[in-house]
Design an enzyme around this catalytic site. Structure first.
Site, short mmCIF file in Angstrom:
data_model
loop_
_atom_site.label_atom_id
_atom_site.label_comp_id
_atom_site.label_asym_id
_atom_site.label_seq_id
_atom_site.Cartn_x
_atom_site.Cartn_y
_atom_site.Cartn_z
N ASN A 78 0.84 -1.19 0.00
CA ASN A 78 0.00 0.00 0.00
C ASN A 78 0.88 1.25 0.00
O ASN A 78 1.98 1.27 0.55
CB ASN A 78 -1.01 0.00 1.15
N ALA B 33 -0.34 12.51 1.05
CA ALA B 33 -0.87 13.57 1.90
C ALA B 33 -2.33 13.89 1.62
O ALA B 33 -3.01 14.45 2.48
CB ALA B 33 -0.02 14.83 1.77
N TYR C 6 -4.68 12.08 1.88
CA TYR C 6 -5.29 10.92 2.51
C TYR C 6 -6.79 11.04 2.49
O TYR C 6 -7.31 12.11 2.79
CB TYR C 6 -4.76 10.82 3.95
N GLU D 209 -3.00 -4.82 -3.04
CA GLU D 209 -3.50 -5.72 -4.07
C GLU D 209 -3.48 -5.04 -5.44
O GLU D 209 -3.11 -5.65 -6.45
CB GLU D 209 -4.94 -6.16 -3.74
N CYS E 11 -10.05 -5.14 0.62
CA CYS E 11 -11.22 -4.24 0.68
C CYS E 11 -12.16 -4.56 -0.48
O CYS E 11 -11.83 -5.34 -1.38
CB CYS E 11 -10.76 -2.78 0.62
#
Length: 134
Positions: free
Chosen positions: A43, A47, A49, A56, A87
């Site tokens: 992953n 910034a 976010y 994956e 997810c």
């Protein structure tokens, strides 16, 4: 053919390279293709976010860049005591390149915690075969 141990070790090694300064939750993924090649991803946050990329997705991109297009088996390595399954978005990404019976192994630092098939994680999924008659 790559063993499950090799997939686990690859996922563990790439997890250490994850860039997760905001969530501090590092994930590593290793994909084995039918030819036995292994591709890895981690992953990557930024910034803005939560805009970033999942492990994956990175492994799938590496697989495609490496000239392969089918997933035979996956290990997803997460931290903590709770299972780190892909997810929802990544389950759909995996579906694009895998079959319903593709094994997805969920791991922690100590080893494989649980194994699922894609169909168990994404039942009654919509995939490329839904569009094959068009």
């Amino acid at each position: 053919m790559a063993s499950l141990d090799a997939l686990f070790e690859t996922a563990k090694a790439i997890q250490a390279r994850a860039y997760a300064p905001y969530s501090r939750f590092k994930v590593g993924t290793a994909i084995r293709t039918p030819s036995g090649r292994i591709f890895a991803g981690c992953n990557v946050e930024n910034a803005a976010y939560p805009v970033g990329s999942c492990a994956e997705a990175g492994a799938i991109s590496a697989m495609l860049a490496g000239g392969e297009s089918r997933i035979a088996e996956i290990v997803v390595m997460g931290e903590g005591d709770v299972l780190c399954t892909p997810c929802g978005g990544c389950r759909q990404r995996i579906r694009e390149f895998a079959s319903p019976d593709t094994p997805i192994h969920v791991a922690g630092p100590e080893g494989i915690r649980r194994s699922f098939t894609l169909d168990e994680l994404l039942p009654f999924s919509f995939g490329p075969d839904n569009l094959s008659d068009r």
